[in-house]
Motif scaffolding. Structure first.
Motif, PDB file in Angstrom:
ATOM      1  N   LEU A  33       0.835  -1.192   0.000  1.00  0.00           N
ATOM      2  CA  LEU A  33       0.000   0.000   0.000  1.00  0.00           C
ATOM      3  C   LEU A  33       0.877   1.252   0.000  1.00  0.00           C
ATOM      4  CD1 LEU A  33      -2.647  -0.980   2.712  1.00  0.00           C
ATOM      5  CD2 LEU A  33      -2.813  -1.238   0.234  1.00  0.00           C
ATOM      6  N   SER A  34       0.488   2.251  -0.791  1.00  0.00           N
ATOM      7  CA  SER A  34       1.244   3.501  -0.808  1.00  0.00           C
ATOM      8  C   SER A  34       0.489   4.620  -0.104  1.00  0.00           C
ATOM      9  CB  SER A  34       1.559   3.911  -2.240  1.00  0.00           C
ATOM     10  OG  SER A  34       0.380   4.112  -2.979  1.00  0.00           O
ATOM     11  N   ASP A  35      -0.821   4.651  -0.221  1.00  0.00           N
ATOM     12  CA  ASP A  35      -1.659   5.652   0.429  1.00  0.00           C
ATOM     13  C   ASP A  35      -2.865   4.959   1.046  1.00  0.00           C
ATOM     14  OD1 ASP A  35      -0.283   8.127  -0.357  1.00  0.00           O
ATOM     15  OD2 ASP A  35      -0.839   7.507  -2.381  1.00  0.00           O
ATOM     16  N   VAL A  36      -3.339   5.503   2.166  1.00  0.00           N
ATOM     17  CA  VAL A  36      -4.440   4.872   2.891  1.00  0.00           C
ATOM     18  C   VAL A  36      -5.422   5.931   3.360  1.00  0.00           C
ATOM     19  CG1 VAL A  36      -5.053   3.519   4.931  1.00  0.00           C
ATOM     20  CG2 VAL A  36      -2.955   3.012   3.704  1.00  0.00           C
ATOM     21  N   MET A  37      -6.716   5.595   3.236  1.00  0.00           N
ATOM     22  CA  MET A  37      -7.762   6.433   3.822  1.00  0.00           C
ATOM     23  C   MET A  37      -8.739   5.510   4.546  1.00  0.00           C
ATOM     24  SD  MET A  37     -10.458   9.099   2.110  1.00  0.00           S
ATOM     25  CE  MET A  37      -9.237  10.346   1.818  1.00  0.00           C
ATOM     26  N   ILE A  38      -9.029   5.858   5.788  1.00  0.00           N
ATOM     27  CA  ILE A  38      -9.991   5.100   6.584  1.00  0.00           C
ATOM     28  C   ILE A  38     -11.229   5.961   6.736  1.00  0.00           C
ATOM     29  CG2 ILE A  38     -10.484   4.076   8.844  1.00  0.00           C
ATOM     30  CD1 ILE A  38      -7.380   3.761   9.109  1.00  0.00           C
ATOM     31  N   ILE A  39     -12.362   5.426   6.335  1.00  0.00           N
ATOM     32  CA  ILE A  39     -13.638   6.123   6.491  1.00  0.00           C
ATOM     33  C   ILE A  39     -14.542   5.178   7.271  1.00  0.00           C
ATOM     34  CG2 ILE A  39     -15.616   7.148   5.321  1.00  0.00           C
ATOM     35  CD1 ILE A  39     -13.752   7.514   2.872  1.00  0.00           C
ATOM     36  N   ALA A  40     -15.017   5.644   8.413  1.00  0.00           N
ATOM     37  CA  ALA A  40     -15.793   4.771   9.290  1.00  0.00           C
ATOM     38  C   ALA A  40     -16.823   5.592  10.047  1.00  0.00           C
ATOM     39  CB  ALA A  40     -14.863   4.073  10.277  1.00  0.00           C
ATOM     40  N   TYR A  41     -17.711   4.883  10.725  1.00  0.00           N
ATOM     41  CA  TYR A  41     -18.619   5.502  11.680  1.00  0.00           C
ATOM     42  C   TYR A  41     -18.192   5.067  13.067  1.00  0.00           C
ATOM     43  CZ  TYR A  41     -21.758   6.652   7.835  1.00  0.00           C
ATOM     44  OH  TYR A  41     -22.293   7.155   6.683  1.00  0.00           O
ATOM     45  N   ASP A  42     -18.143   6.009  14.002  1.00  0.00           N
ATOM     46  CA  ASP A  42     -17.820   5.631  15.369  1.00  0.00           C
ATOM     47  C   ASP A  42     -19.073   5.099  16.059  1.00  0.00           C
ATOM     48  OD1 ASP A  42     -19.354   7.828  16.232  1.00  0.00           O
ATOM     49  OD2 ASP A  42     -17.626   9.037  16.782  1.00  0.00           O
ATOM     50  N   GLU A  46     -21.051   8.972  14.235  1.00  0.00           N
ATOM     51  CA  GLU A  46     -20.357  10.109  13.640  1.00  0.00           C
ATOM     52  C   GLU A  46     -19.298   9.614  12.646  1.00  0.00           C
ATOM     53  OE1 GLU A  46     -21.083  13.372  14.223  1.00  0.00           O
ATOM     54  OE2 GLU A  46     -22.731  12.650  15.484  1.00  0.00           O
ATOM     55  N   LEU A  47     -19.129  10.381  11.571  1.00  0.00           N
ATOM     56  CA  LEU A  47     -18.137  10.034  10.556  1.00  0.00           C
ATOM     57  C   LEU A  47     -16.734  10.172  11.129  1.00  0.00           C
ATOM     58  CD1 LEU A  47     -17.913   9.228   7.564  1.00  0.00           C
ATOM     59  CD2 LEU A  47     -17.609  11.654   7.052  1.00  0.00           C
ATOM     60  N   PHE A  48     -15.890   9.193  10.850  1.00  0.00           N
ATOM     61  CA  PHE A  48     -14.500   9.146  11.308  1.00  0.00           C
ATOM     62  C   PHE A  48     -13.629   8.985  10.069  1.00  0.00           C
ATOM     63  CE2 PHE A  48     -10.794   6.568  12.344  1.00  0.00           C
ATOM     64  CZ  PHE A  48     -10.276   7.203  13.455  1.00  0.00           C
ATOM     65  N   VAL A  49     -12.674   9.896   9.857  1.00  0.00           N
ATOM     66  CA  VAL A  49     -11.799   9.841   8.688  1.00  0.00           C
ATOM     67  C   VAL A  49     -10.354  10.002   9.138  1.00  0.00           C
ATOM     68  CG1 VAL A  49     -11.193  10.902   6.473  1.00  0.00           C
ATOM     69  CG2 VAL A  49     -13.592  10.857   7.220  1.00  0.00           C
ATOM     70  N   ARG A  50      -9.498   9.121   8.650  1.00  0.00           N
ATOM     71  CA  ARG A  50      -8.051   9.218   8.851  1.00  0.00           C
ATOM     72  C   ARG A  50      -7.400   8.867   7.527  1.00  0.00           C
ATOM     73  NH1 ARG A  50      -9.562  11.264  12.747  1.00  0.00           N
ATOM     74  NH2 ARG A  50      -8.948  10.992  14.901  1.00  0.00           N
TER      75      ARG A  50
END
Length: 76
Positions: A33-42, A46-50
């Motif tokens: 992996l070269s780039d990562v995005m995490i999109i989740a709900y806590d 609520e939206l959680f993005v890293r």
């Protein structure tokens, strides 16, 4: 451990959050992996993005590519 005979299977629609993150971490540790995005709900919904180091424009581009992937089943 020699991973030459290990096969990575496609992501499952039945993964728990822990399984999805572990699978991604394993790929990252293998240098896949070269780039990562995490999109989740806590737990409060609520939206959680890293993300790894990327601009908002690069993040938006990645989200648009993910949108295309989900709409067309991963076909190019």
């Amino acid at each position: 451990m020699n991973n030459e005979k290990v096969t990575h299977l496609p992501a499952s629609v039945n993964y728990t959050p822990e399984q999805a993150l572990k699978s991604s971490l394993d790929m990252c540790e293998d240098g896949c992996l070269s780039d990562v995005m995490i999109i989740a709900y806590d737990w409060e919904g609520e939206l959680f993005v890293r993300s790894s180091k990327m601009t908002r424009a690069e993040g938006l581009f990645m989200v648009e590519k993910a949108r295309e992937w989900s709409m067309y089943g991963g076909l190019k």
